[in-house]
Design a protein around this motif. Sequence first.
Motif, PDB file in Angstrom:
ATOM      1  N   LYS A 116      65.933  49.736  44.111  1.00 36.77           N
ATOM      2  CA  LYS A 116      64.846  48.974  43.475  1.00 36.77           C
ATOM      3  C   LYS A 116      63.528  49.744  43.459  1.00 36.77           C
ATOM      4  O   LYS A 116      62.511  49.215  43.015  1.00 36.77           O
ATOM      5  CB  LYS A 116      64.669  47.638  44.210  1.00 36.77           C
ATOM      6  CG  LYS A 116      65.871  46.721  44.068  1.00 36.77           C
ATOM      7  CD  LYS A 116      65.605  45.390  44.713  1.00 36.77           C
ATOM      8  CE  LYS A 116      65.571  44.372  43.600  1.00 36.77           C
ATOM      9  NZ  LYS A 116      65.244  43.035  44.031  1.00 36.77           N
ATOM     10  N   ILE A 133      61.511  50.582  45.917  1.00 36.24           N
ATOM     11  CA  ILE A 133      60.525  49.887  46.744  1.00 36.24           C
ATOM     12  C   ILE A 133      59.978  50.872  47.771  1.00 36.24           C
ATOM     13  O   ILE A 133      60.746  51.508  48.493  1.00 36.24           O
ATOM     14  CB  ILE A 133      61.162  48.671  47.454  1.00 36.24           C
ATOM     15  CG1 ILE A 133      61.662  47.659  46.423  1.00 36.24           C
ATOM     16  CG2 ILE A 133      60.174  48.035  48.424  1.00 36.24           C
ATOM     17  CD1 ILE A 133      62.503  46.538  47.004  1.00 36.24           C
ATOM     18  N   MET A 173      62.921  41.111  46.480  1.00 35.09           N
ATOM     19  CA  MET A 173      61.712  41.789  46.007  1.00 35.09           C
ATOM     20  C   MET A 173      61.893  42.327  44.596  1.00 35.09           C
ATOM     21  O   MET A 173      63.008  42.612  44.161  1.00 35.09           O
ATOM     22  CB  MET A 173      61.342  42.929  46.965  1.00 35.09           C
ATOM     23  CG  MET A 173      60.890  42.428  48.327  1.00 35.09           C
ATOM     24  SD  MET A 173      60.533  43.757  49.481  1.00 35.09           S
ATOM     25  CE  MET A 173      59.058  44.449  48.738  1.00 35.09           C
ATOM     26  N   ASN A 174      60.770  42.454  43.897  1.00 29.74           N
ATOM     27  CA  ASN A 174      60.781  43.011  42.544  1.00 29.74           C
ATOM     28  C   ASN A 174      61.021  44.511  42.590  1.00 29.74           C
ATOM     29  O   ASN A 174      60.697  45.172  43.583  1.00 29.74           O
ATOM     30  CB  ASN A 174      59.438  42.756  41.851  1.00 29.74           C
ATOM     31  CG  ASN A 174      59.196  41.297  41.578  1.00 29.74           C
ATOM     32  OD1 ASN A 174      60.125  40.537  41.367  1.00 29.74           O
ATOM     33  ND2 ASN A 174      57.941  40.902  41.586  1.00 29.74           N
ATOM     34  N   ASN A 175      61.556  45.039  41.500  1.00 33.46           N
ATOM     35  CA  ASN A 175      61.643  46.498  41.359  1.00 33.46           C
ATOM     36  C   ASN A 175      60.232  47.075  41.444  1.00 33.46           C
ATOM     37  O   ASN A 175      59.273  46.452  41.003  1.00 33.46           O
ATOM     38  CB  ASN A 175      62.268  46.873  40.023  1.00 33.46           C
ATOM     39  CG  ASN A 175      63.734  46.527  39.959  1.00 33.46           C
ATOM     40  OD1 ASN A 175      64.406  46.395  40.969  1.00 33.46           O
ATOM     41  ND2 ASN A 175      64.245  46.367  38.754  1.00 33.46           N
ATOM     42  N   ASN A 176      60.127  48.277  42.006  1.00 31.09           N
ATOM     43  CA  ASN A 176      58.855  48.994  42.137  1.00 31.09           C
ATOM     44  C   ASN A 176      57.840  48.271  43.020  1.00 31.09           C
ATOM     45  O   ASN A 176      56.637  48.420  42.842  1.00 31.09           O
ATOM     46  CB  ASN A 176      58.247  49.285  40.763  1.00 31.09           C
ATOM     47  CG  ASN A 176      59.210  50.033  39.873  1.00 31.09           C
ATOM     48  OD1 ASN A 176      59.772  51.050  40.259  1.00 31.09           O
ATOM     49  ND2 ASN A 176      59.453  49.503  38.681  1.00 31.09           N
ATOM     50  N   SER A 177      58.312  47.466  43.983  1.00 33.44           N
ATOM     51  CA  SER A 177      57.426  46.765  44.922  1.00 33.44           C
ATOM     52  C   SER A 177      56.929  47.717  45.990  1.00 33.44           C
ATOM     53  O   SER A 177      57.429  48.827  46.157  1.00 33.44           O
ATOM     54  CB  SER A 177      58.175  45.611  45.587  1.00 33.44           C
ATOM     55  OG  SER A 177      58.578  44.652  44.656  1.00 33.44           O
ATOM     56  N   HIS A 178      55.942  47.234  46.754  1.00 32.48           N
ATOM     57  CA  HIS A 178      55.377  48.010  47.860  1.00 32.48           C
ATOM     58  C   HIS A 178      55.292  47.125  49.098  1.00 32.48           C
ATOM     59  O   HIS A 178      54.859  45.982  49.009  1.00 32.48           O
ATOM     60  CB  HIS A 178      53.974  48.514  47.528  1.00 32.48           C
ATOM     61  CG  HIS A 178      53.915  49.324  46.289  1.00 32.48           C
ATOM     62  ND1 HIS A 178      54.299  50.645  46.252  1.00 32.48           N
ATOM     63  CD2 HIS A 178      53.534  48.995  45.035  1.00 32.48           C
ATOM     64  CE1 HIS A 178      54.155  51.093  45.015  1.00 32.48           C
ATOM     65  NE2 HIS A 178      53.692  50.110  44.262  1.00 32.48           N
ATOM     66  N   VAL A 179      55.694  47.663  50.241  1.00 31.95           N
ATOM     67  CA  VAL A 179      55.566  46.990  51.522  1.00 31.95           C
ATOM     68  C   VAL A 179      54.613  47.835  52.350  1.00 31.95           C
ATOM     69  O   VAL A 179      54.831  49.034  52.539  1.00 31.95           O
ATOM     70  CB  VAL A 179      56.925  46.870  52.247  1.00 31.95           C
ATOM     71  CG1 VAL A 179      56.749  46.249  53.623  1.00 31.95           C
ATOM     72  CG2 VAL A 179      57.904  46.078  51.405  1.00 31.95           C
TER      73      VAL A 179
END
Length: 115
Positions: free
Chosen positions: A48, A50, A12-18
């Motif tokens: 990261k 997240i 996952m990218n840095n600053n992602s959201h799940v």
Amino acid sequence: MFTLTTWEVASMNNNSHVILCGQISQYNKDVPYPPPLSEEIQETLRTKNITRERFTVLNYMNKADAALCELSQLVKSGHINVLETVVEGIEKMGDAFCSMMKGGNIGKQIIKISE
């Protein structure tokens, strides 16, 4: 139930959201919600930045009319396909409900009681 794997989180990218949703099959299980994560995954989430959040549809009731209008147009145009699990007969309602609570349905669970 959807569970994040170490590889998926690492990808996952840095600053992602799940966003956690659709977990009805977990409601009656004797496990915490949201599901616990391994220390390795927790560290990756922290590193990261997240976020992992859940939501309640009632928090968005002010957008319901606009969403219903937009979604109905997408269904009519064929851009969204509606998935349903249909069980025939009210006598099968209990079984269908139990199956739904265990994640046995696909899409909306429907009990058909007449034509």
